[in-house]
Design an enzyme around this catalytic site. Structure first.
Site, PDB file in Angstrom:
ATOM      1  N   CYS A  79       0.839  -1.196   0.000  1.00 11.20           N
ATOM      2  CA  CYS A  79       0.000   0.000   0.000  1.00 11.20           C
ATOM      3  C   CYS A  79       0.880   1.255   0.000  1.00 11.20           C
ATOM      4  O   CYS A  79       1.628   1.477  -0.944  1.00 11.20           O
ATOM      5  CB  CYS A  79      -0.999  -0.035   1.153  1.00 11.20           C
ATOM      6  N   HIS A 187      -3.834  -4.431  -0.409  1.00 15.92           N
ATOM      7  CA  HIS A 187      -3.444  -5.112   0.828  1.00 15.92           C
ATOM      8  C   HIS A 187      -3.536  -6.622   0.617  1.00 15.92           C
ATOM      9  O   HIS A 187      -4.634  -7.181   0.686  1.00 15.92           O
ATOM     10  CB  HIS A 187      -4.368  -4.702   1.978  1.00 15.92           C
ATOM     11  N   GLU A 189      -2.741  -8.953   2.571  1.00 21.26           N
ATOM     12  CA  GLU A 189      -3.175  -9.607   3.811  1.00 21.26           C
ATOM     13  C   GLU A 189      -4.681  -9.502   4.024  1.00 21.26           C
ATOM     14  O   GLU A 189      -5.236 -10.183   4.883  1.00 21.26           O
ATOM     15  CB  GLU A 189      -2.417  -9.016   5.007  1.00 21.26           C
TER      16      GLU A 189
END
Length: 214
Positions: A79, A187, A189
């Site tokens: 990011c 992102h 994750e």
């Protein structure tokens, strides 16, 4: 082992949990001497480019990251962390970045080419389009949807660094890379199986690099 750089502006908890789900060992630290023990680094980030670079410069992490990359060790920016890899941002007039990749970061204009307005930030799930599907970071990764939250976008003339793009009223560099320097605008994750596959591949690249270095 992976090292997550903690400079006070990262999504540390979600990245840490993702690495735990993948069974990768990791450390979280702001100390270069601790991070030096890692085999690959992750530079997360949420918030202001200007504030992030101020912290990295003041803490000596800018010099540490540049030395790390110069030694050929892997780095993944996430990011804001990806945006910091580039030369500069127009935020706060002009803020110099890490200058590890060519390009600059500008704010989404919020006005499309046809004059219509659109929402900024770019937030939510969006489709990936692979530019370099054979890159090791994208091995066995589905060309699916990933989760974005950003008001600024990278502009680069260096097509070779674009591993995957998305589209939000314009082309959005989504995965970038050159040598040992890698980044995702989204992102991973928080991006379900697609994102976890990319993190898994990064860990595998780090592991392979360790074996290659002997």
């Amino acid at each position: 082992m992976l090292g997550i750089i903690d400079y006070g502006m990262g999504n540390l908890h979600s990245v840490s949990k993702a690495l735990e789900r993948l069974s990768w060992s990791y450390i979280v630290s702001e100390q270069p001497e601790e991070l030096q023990k890692a085999d690959g680094l992750i530079l997360p980030g949420v918030g202001s480019f200007h504030d992030a670079m101020s912290i990295l410069n003041e803490t000596g992490l800018t010099a540490f990251i540049k030395d790390w990359v110069d030694e050929g060790k892997p780095l993944l920016g996430i990011c804001l962390g990806m945006q910091l890899l580039f030369e500069e941002s127009e935020e706060n007039k002009r803020t110099k970045g890490l200058s590890l990749l060519p390009g600059r970061v500008i704010r989404f204009p919020g006005v499309a080419t046809d004059g219509s307005t659109y929402k900024v930030p770019h937030m939510g799930w969006n489709q990936l389009t692979f530019r370099k599907p054979n890159h090791p970071l994208l091995t066995d990764v589905e060309e699916g949807h990933v989760y974005f939250v950003h008001s600024y976008v990278v502009k680069t003339d260096a097509d070779d660094v674009l591993l995957a793009t998305s589209h939000y009223y314009e082309t959005v560099p989504a995965v970038v890379g050159r040598g040992n320097i890698l980044g995702t605008q989204f992102h991973p994750e928080k991006s379900s199986n697609v994102g976890m596959s990319i993190l898994r591949n990064y860990g595998a690249m780090v592991e392979k690099g360790v074996k290659a270095r002997g």
